[in-house]
Design a protein around this motif. Structure first.
Motif, PDB file in Angstrom:
ATOM      1  N   SER A 155       0.764  -1.177  -0.088  1.00  0.00           N
ATOM      2  CA  SER A 155      -0.052   0.042  -0.049  1.00  0.00           C
ATOM      3  C   SER A 155       0.968   1.507   0.032  1.00  0.00           C
ATOM      4  O   SER A 155       0.391   2.295  -0.527  1.00  0.00           O
ATOM      5  CB  SER A 155      -0.968   0.011   1.157  1.00  0.00           C
ATOM      6  OG  SER A 155      -1.771  -0.994   1.068  1.00  0.00           O
ATOM      7  N   LEU A 190      -3.684   2.593   6.229  1.00  0.00           N
ATOM      8  CA  LEU A 190      -5.082   2.061   6.123  1.00  0.00           C
ATOM      9  C   LEU A 190      -4.925   0.699   5.512  1.00  0.00           C
ATOM     10  O   LEU A 190      -5.887  -0.079   6.078  1.00  0.00           O
ATOM     11  CB  LEU A 190      -5.767   2.948   5.109  1.00  0.00           C
ATOM     12  CG  LEU A 190      -6.316   4.363   5.627  1.00  0.00           C
ATOM     13  CD1 LEU A 190      -7.044   5.155   4.281  1.00  0.00           C
ATOM     14  CD2 LEU A 190      -7.433   4.118   6.720  1.00  0.00           C
ATOM     15  N   GLY A 191      -3.950   0.512   4.751  1.00  0.00           N
ATOM     16  CA  GLY A 191      -3.807  -1.107   4.267  1.00  0.00           C
ATOM     17  C   GLY A 191      -3.398  -1.979   5.517  1.00  0.00           C
ATOM     18  O   GLY A 191      -4.063  -3.170   5.454  1.00  0.00           O
ATOM     19  N   PHE A 197      -7.074  -2.405   7.403  1.00  0.00           N
ATOM     20  CA  PHE A 197      -7.825  -3.100   6.695  1.00  0.00           C
ATOM     21  C   PHE A 197      -7.754  -4.723   6.639  1.00  0.00           C
ATOM     22  O   PHE A 197      -8.372  -5.301   6.400  1.00  0.00           O
ATOM     23  CB  PHE A 197      -8.213  -2.436   5.044  1.00  0.00           C
ATOM     24  CG  PHE A 197      -8.945  -1.135   4.951  1.00  0.00           C
ATOM     25  CD1 PHE A 197     -10.189  -1.417   5.985  1.00  0.00           C
ATOM     26  CD2 PHE A 197      -8.690  -0.399   4.340  1.00  0.00           C
ATOM     27  CE1 PHE A 197     -10.952  -0.063   5.820  1.00  0.00           C
ATOM     28  CE2 PHE A 197      -9.459   0.975   4.429  1.00  0.00           C
ATOM     29  CZ  PHE A 197     -10.683   0.955   4.934  1.00  0.00           C
ATOM     30  N   SER A 198      -6.251  -4.939   6.458  1.00  0.00           N
ATOM     31  CA  SER A 198      -5.625  -6.287   6.373  1.00  0.00           C
ATOM     32  C   SER A 198      -6.060  -7.215   7.687  1.00  0.00           C
ATOM     33  O   SER A 198      -5.620  -8.118   7.611  1.00  0.00           O
ATOM     34  CB  SER A 198      -4.326  -6.186   5.833  1.00  0.00           C
ATOM     35  OG  SER A 198      -3.466  -5.651   6.737  1.00  0.00           O
ATOM     36  N   PHE A 218     -10.650  -7.671   3.042  1.00  0.00           N
ATOM     37  CA  PHE A 218     -10.329  -6.133   2.957  1.00  0.00           C
ATOM     38  C   PHE A 218      -9.157  -5.729   2.722  1.00  0.00           C
ATOM     39  O   PHE A 218      -9.168  -4.597   1.936  1.00  0.00           O
ATOM     40  CB  PHE A 218     -10.958  -5.701   4.440  1.00  0.00           C
ATOM     41  CG  PHE A 218     -12.461  -5.762   4.792  1.00  0.00           C
ATOM     42  CD1 PHE A 218     -13.395  -6.317   3.867  1.00  0.00           C
ATOM     43  CD2 PHE A 218     -12.906  -5.669   6.169  1.00  0.00           C
ATOM     44  CE1 PHE A 218     -14.753  -6.655   4.077  1.00  0.00           C
ATOM     45  CE2 PHE A 218     -14.238  -6.078   6.408  1.00  0.00           C
ATOM     46  CZ  PHE A 218     -15.073  -6.220   5.576  1.00  0.00           C
ATOM     47  N   TYR A 251      -8.616  -3.294  -0.649  1.00  0.00           N
ATOM     48  CA  TYR A 251      -7.804  -2.053  -0.584  1.00  0.00           C
ATOM     49  C   TYR A 251      -6.864  -1.937  -1.692  1.00  0.00           C
ATOM     50  O   TYR A 251      -6.749  -0.978  -2.189  1.00  0.00           O
ATOM     51  CB  TYR A 251      -7.595  -1.810   0.813  1.00  0.00           C
ATOM     52  CG  TYR A 251      -6.754  -0.445   1.127  1.00  0.00           C
ATOM     53  CD1 TYR A 251      -7.714   0.684   1.050  1.00  0.00           C
ATOM     54  CD2 TYR A 251      -5.571  -0.463   1.346  1.00  0.00           C
ATOM     55  CE1 TYR A 251      -7.088   1.997   1.150  1.00  0.00           C
ATOM     56  CE2 TYR A 251      -4.944   0.856   1.404  1.00  0.00           C
ATOM     57  CZ  TYR A 251      -5.541   1.981   1.519  1.00  0.00           C
ATOM     58  OH  TYR A 251      -5.097   3.301   1.423  1.00  0.00           O
TER      59      TYR A 251
END
Length: 72
Positions: A23, A40-41, A44-45, A50, A54
Motif C-alpha cells: 500500500s 489504512l492498508g 484493513f488487512s 478487506f 483495498y
C-alpha cells in the motif's frame, strides 16, 4: 480440523505488514499521502479480504499528476 489461533495470528500480522508495504508503494504513485495509505492498508488487512480489496482499489486508481509530464 483444529485451527491453531497462534498460527492464524502470525499469518494476520505478516499479511498486514505485507499489505502495508504494498500500500505504501502504491500510495506513493496514487495518492498525496502514502503513509496514510500504508496505515489504512494495515488496518484493513486485519480482515484479509478487506486488505486485498483495498490494494485492488489502489491499483486501479489513477496516478496523481506530479508535473513531470509537463516539464515543470
Amino acid at each position: 480440523m483444529n485451527i491453531n489461533i497462534a498460527l492464524l495470528g502470525q499469518f494476520i500480522v505478516v499479511f498486514a505488514i505485507f499489505i502495508g508495504i504494498v500500500s505504501y508503494f502504491l500510495g506513493r504513485r496514487k495518492t498525496e499521502t502514502p503513509v496514510l495509505a500504508a496505515f489504512l492498508g494495515v488496518i484493513f488487512s486485519i480482515v484479509p479480504i478487506f486488505g486485498l480489496a483495498y490494494v485492488l482499489i489502489l491499483m486501479f486508481k489513477r496516478d496523481i499528476d506530479s508535473g513531470r509530464e509537463a516539464g515543470v
